[in-house]
Motif scaffolding. Sequence first.
Motif: not given
Length: 189
Positions: A67, A114, A118-120, A138, A141-142, A145
Amino acid sequence: IRRPSTPPTIFVTLVYSNGTTVSIQRTAGRYAFAMGSTDTARPSSASEERPRRVDPRLAQTQRLVKEATLDLIAEIGFEGTTVELIAERSGVSRTTIYRHWPDPSRLLLEAFDPTTPDRQPPALTGDFAVDIDRYIQHVADRLNDERFAAALAAQIDKARRDPEYRAAHLGRRTWAYTQFCEHYKAFAK
């Protein structure tokens, strides 16, 4: 400063070493996707077919480091992202980072994986229409971000300028992505 009356359209097609193509178009802040596949290689061993169980403390350390790495790539780019800054941002010692990633360039690649459930990518249901819709959502959404999108732009630039990084990136396929492509490659023809 005058802004153009129509927002620019950005179109990118990614061609992976396994024959999969992903086309992404961005217009007015919205993304559209198309995915195709020709030949998809199967994982070469049983250990690559299933995710390994990981000690929760190790998983937490890796999550913090990845992260922090992604944050720094998004903020200052690849060239400014150092192990020292990653250690400072993540709260994990440099020694621990080097123990897990002796080659820091590997960490720069893995930062895009990920890091939380929730990011998988979504699990496959067996219904192609549902699965492709969920997978594309998915990906959208990524990309929507802001931090990930900024880091991805830096990654595309790095891959364009650095043939070694580009080759390493193209050589990496996540188990879920490979599973999705292999499961549905018959539908792509």
